[in-house]
Enzyme design. Structure first.
Site: not given
Ligand SMILES: *Cc1c(COP(=O)(O)O)cnc(C)c1O
Length: 396
Positions: A58, A110, A183, A208
């Site tokens: 952890r 997001y 992001d 993603k």
């Molecule tokens: C999917 C996504 C997130 C969140 O990610 P998770 O892995 O589902 O928690 C954050 N930012 C963007 C741009 C995303 O497409």
């Protein structure tokens, strides 16, 4: 032949790999929660930070996790990286660590991030300010009111693919002792490296493109060791450290990241160009199209234009839903970045919680269909969209 991607292609395969037991070319999965010591003095030395050593998973001291983080840092040309259980874990921990003086959001974010900012940050009394991409000129005044804030943006943004100038926002932030967090999920580090453009921190939903096969949930933060050190404590004590098994799966995915993203870029460009000429498509939002408003800026700050595009149909909200329902090869599912192509109608998914007025203010129309272009033959994807459009909108 060398091209703009090849240096990264070599690094994602060889980065973080040393000598492993039994000649394994890659770090094995250390699916262990703890690590044994020869004696109490050796254990105490690691606990007190006087000696390097694996201690407890952890905490992040696990070789599988550390090999992954080495590659993640390399991908964004960062000093360090931390792997998280989800993109939202990475984002929430970063906002809690570095955003407590206030968070200023620029452009579209997001849905989950917006929810966290509106509900959890508000509950903790963290001031959050929202600017549309077109209101960026207000940023310096907002930052000067309260020093030490965190600026947060996504480019390309969801679902309009709007492009923001990372270099300009970074300069504005730094003039007011603010940090810039980007992001970078939509672009992936193959197409864009925000830290090289002046951003201080990068977050990814590794669920993603980094994972790329719609089979794992993970997140990552990249930046300087100094900025990641306090974040490490938050991750440890919030219990958001990625499990070694998932870390190994993500490491495997990263070895093909460059090849995959290069192909996502090619396929999306082809789909965008054909769809731009379709009589039932009002507009295609894709940074790789020469007439897209952010094209010149994207061409400057990105190596490739990505696999995400949005079609605005010459259709009602119901007809747009019907077109989505007619797709046969492209799956109706709310995610992106996998090998399989996915479609969503943003007003029914990612932007469902916004009022119709707020969607309109953000330029998100009900007749938008967002596509995550996968690695299928682009001719098959184009044929699928064409048959769905014909089935619903043929005789108008
Ligand atoms: C999917 C996504 C997130 C969140 O990610 P998770 O892995 O589902 O928690 C954050 N930012 C963007 C741009 C995303 O497409």
């Amino acid at each position: 032949m060398a091209d703009k991607y090849t240096a990264l292609a070599t690094r994602v395969i060889h980065s973080g790999q040393g000598d492993h037991p039994h000649g394994s070319p890659y770090t094995p999965v250390y699916n262990t929660t703890t690590f044994r010591f020869a004696n109490t003095a050796a254990l105490e030395a690691v606990v007190e930070g006087r000696a390097q050593g694996n201690l407890y998973t952890r905490y992040g001291t696990n070789p599988t996790l550390q090999a992954l983080e080495h590659t993640l840092a390399d991908l964004e040309q960062a000093e360090a990286a931390l792997a998280f259980t989800a993109g939202m874990a990475a984002i929430s921990a970063t906002l809690l660590t570095h955003g407590r003086a206030g968070i200023v959001c620029v452009g579209d974010l997001y849905g989950g991030t917006m929810e966290f900012l509106s509900h959890q940050c508000a509950a903790l009394g963290i001031p959050v300010t929202w600017l549309l991409a077109g209101e960026q000129e207000q940023l310096p005044a907002l930052l000067s009111q309260r020093p030490g804030q965190l600026v947060l943006l996504e480019t390309p943004a969801n679902p309009t693919l709007e492009i923001l100038d990372i270099q300009v926002v970074a300069q504005q932030a730094h003039q007011h002792q603010a940090l810039l967090l980007v992001d970078n999920t939509f672009a992936s580090p193959v197409n864009q490296q925000p830290l090289t453009l002046g951003a201080d921190l990068v977050v990814h939903s590794a669920t993603k493109y980094l994972g790329g096969h719609s089979d794992l949930t993970a997140g990552a933060v990249m930046g300087s060791a100094a900025l990641l050190k306090p974040l490490w404590s938050w991750r440890k004590n919030l219990g958001q450290t990625l499990a070694p098994e998932t870390a190994a799966l993500l490491s495997r995915s990263l070895r093909t990241l460059v090849v995959r993203v290069r192909e996502h870029n090619r396929n999306a460009q082809q789909v965008a160009e054909v769809m731009a000429a379709h009589p039932r498509v009002k507009r295609v939002y894709y940074p790789g199209l020469a007439d897209f408003p952010g094209h010149a800026l994207a061409a400057r700050q990105m190596r490739g234009f990505g696999g995400m595009l949005t079609l605005e149909l010459a259709a009602s909200r119901a007809e747009t839903s019907a077109v989505a329902d007619q797709l046969k090869l492209i799956l109706l599912a709310p995610s992106l970045g996998g090998v399989e192509s996915l479609a969503t109608q943003p007003c029914t998914t990612s932007h469902h919680s916004l009022s119709p007025e707020e969607r309109a203010r953000r330029g998100i129309s009900d007749s938008m269909l967002r596509l995550s272009v996968g690695l299928e033959d682009p001719a098959d994807l184009i044929a699928d969209i064409q048959q769905a459009l014909a089935a619903v909108l043929a005789d108008q």
